[in-house]
Write an enzyme that holds these catalytic residues in place. Structure first.
Site, PDB file in Angstrom:
ATOM      1  CG  HIS A  82      -1.754   1.218   1.347  1.00  0.00           C
ATOM      2  ND1 HIS A  82      -2.957   1.306   0.691  1.00  0.00           N
ATOM      3  CD2 HIS A  82      -1.578   2.395   1.990  1.00  0.00           C
ATOM      4  CE1 HIS A  82      -3.491   2.498   0.936  1.00  0.00           C
ATOM      5  NE2 HIS A  82      -2.674   3.178   1.720  1.00  0.00           N
ATOM      6  CG  ASP A 161     -11.802   3.565   6.493  1.00  0.00           C
ATOM      7  OD1 ASP A 161     -11.267   4.421   7.228  1.00  0.00           O
ATOM      8  OD2 ASP A 161     -11.564   3.476   5.275  1.00  0.00           O
ATOM      9  NE  ARG A 168      -9.922  10.579   9.855  1.00  0.00           N
ATOM     10  CZ  ARG A 168      -9.111   9.782   9.154  1.00  0.00           C
ATOM     11  NH1 ARG A 168      -9.527   8.620   8.692  1.00  0.00           N
ATOM     12  NH2 ARG A 168      -7.886  10.153   8.897  1.00  0.00           N
ATOM     13  CB  SER A 183      -8.269   4.992   7.895  1.00  0.00           C
ATOM     14  OG  SER A 183      -8.681   5.098   6.569  1.00  0.00           O
ATOM     15  CE  LYS A 187      -8.705   2.501   3.420  1.00  0.00           C
ATOM     16  NZ  LYS A 187      -9.237   3.820   3.650  1.00  0.00           N
TER      17      LYS A 187
END
Ligand code: URA
Length: 433
Positions: A82, A161, A168, A183, A187
């Site tokens: 990621h 999320d 947010r 968050s 995922k």
């Protein structure tokens, strides 16, 4: 339990228990707790932080709020990668076939995303015919057969999320380490990763502007991963200029293909070796990182990485011949050079501005429903440290619109030139285990 008591507890700097965090996330997912109370809680977390135990529970509560992908029928250790996002970041597209060629299973669920260019899926869709509409069964079967598949985010992953991130975004609470870390990690865990390699970007084109901040975020995510039984490694990499030489969907696919042929830009190559070696090592396919790097280099040199990319594109309906002839990718009608007004060394290329320029050409989405032009983008001919003569091209705009004066000035403004030679930033600042 009353939500107001939990808000006050966090406001006063106390830690929430597992039960309290579960109550909050479950209630919010079911719309039993209103946005205004969650906003107040997010602000309290922003100021009071969360300890390691709370962060891990928040992550798992968000994972449990929706579907979890079961990848247990895929052989081997599934390592996901990621990136926290940057301009010109086409690393996943190059990395996935590189590690798949070494037998590392890559089962990637990816997004489209808002921003300067599309996400990984948009970029891949610039290959004619390519589709990410796979059933879960086909997805798993393809990974077992070709070691690589990419699917769109169809499942109901981490709905808590999704809601919280949206809130947010409009309540000034995005930039909170425990909230970002939980968050991102929720995922990755919901999409079935056994191990996770994170690329935390730092610099003008990244979420985190300073190395210290990036370090803190990376450490938080690694800690969550470990607490939840997933081996996790984070690399902190430079985003003070776009990565590689292209920004734009089809242009980035072309550059990823060049990398797999051994012709890619130096920074992208270095980053792929760094991230790829961590993935190969975590998957148990190398005795150490040096061995993993050597193996990655060998699949670039012996053509196996390119073969892996072709098999993957073909398995998902894409035309594999684009790999041999990248002119088959979408092409913009107009190529417009942006020329340097004075001679000098490139000191800075504000990545954000290049991203904005690419977006104005149509490479990215402003809202989630806007369409994007896969052919357009920016090719950078000069990067930090390069010498430029006045009148030489700094960049080429690939545009489908003849009116590019505004974009040209944004690209010019992104470049800062000085008379003295320039020290380059390192590409990799740190690795957090
Ligand atoms: N990216 C995410 O997925 N979540 C955040 O909170 C911030 C960036």
């Amino acid at each position: 339990m009353r939500m107001v008591d939990l808000i006050e507890k966090k406001r006063d700097g106390q830690a929430l228990t597992d039960e309290e965090i579960n109550f909050i996330i479950q209630g919010y997912t079911k719309d039993e707790i209103p946005d205004y109370q969650i906003s107040a809680l997010a602000m309290a977390i922003y100021f009071q932080d969360m300890n390691a135990k709370e962060r891990a529970r928040l992550t798992m509560a968000m994972v449990e709020s929706g579907d979890q992908l079961d990848l247990s029928s895929i052989e081997g250790i599934k390592v996901d990668k990621h990136s926290t996002g940057g301009v010109g970041d086409k690393t996943t597209i190059a990395l996935a076939p590189l590690v798949a060629a070494l037998g590392v299973p890559v089962a990637k669920m990816s997004g489209r995303g808002l921003g300067h260019t599309g996400g990984t899926i948009d970029k891949l869709e610039s290959v004619p015919g390519f589709s990410v509409e796979l059933t879960t069964n086909d997805f798993i079967q393809q990974v077992n057969q070709h070691k690589l598949a990419v699917v769109g985010q169809t499942a109901n992953l981490t709905p808590a999320d999704k809601k919280l991130y949206g809130l947010r975004d409009v309540t000034g609470t995005v930039n909170s380490i425990p909230l970002i870390a939980s968050s991102v990690m929720s995922k990755k865990i919901a999409s079935g990763a056994d191990a996770i390699v994170l690329d935390v970007k730092v610099g003008s084109g990244a979420f985190m502007k300073e190395v210290d901040q990036a370090n803190e975020l990376a450490t938080a995510m690694v800690e969550i991963g470990k607490k939840l039984g997933r081996q996790t490694v984070a690399i902190i990499s430079d985003m003070n200029q776009p990565l590689g030489r292209t920004v734009g969907n089809a242009l980035e696919i072309r550059e990823a293909i060049e990398l797999l042929k051994g012709e890619g830009p130096k920074d992208l190559h270095e980053l792929c070796l760094e991230l790829g070696s961590q993935m190969v090592y975590l998957a148990g396919k190398a005795k150490d990182l040096a061995d993993a790097k050597k193996q990655i280099q060998s699949v670039i040199e012996n053509g196996k990485a390119i073969e892996s990319l072709k098999n993957f594109l073909e398995a998902q309906g894409g035309d594999p011949s684009v790999v041999d002839d990248t002119n088959k990718l979408p092409q913009a009608k107009h190529l417009v050079e942006v020329l340097a007004e004075k001679s000098g060394y490139v000191e800075k290329i504000t990545a954000d501005k290049i991203g904005t320029a690419a977006m104005k050409l149509g490479a990215g989405r402003a809202t989630k429903d806007s369409s994007i032009d896969l052919a357009v983008g920016i090719e950078l001919h000069k990067k930090i440290g390069d010498y430029v003569e006045a009148g030489q091209a700094l960049a080429t705009l690939h545009s489908n619109n003849e009116q590019v004066e505004e974009v040209k000035s944004i690209v010019k403004e992104a470049y800062t030139m000085i008379n003295d030679k320039v020290e380059q930033n390192p590409l990799i600042y740190d690795t957090i285990h």
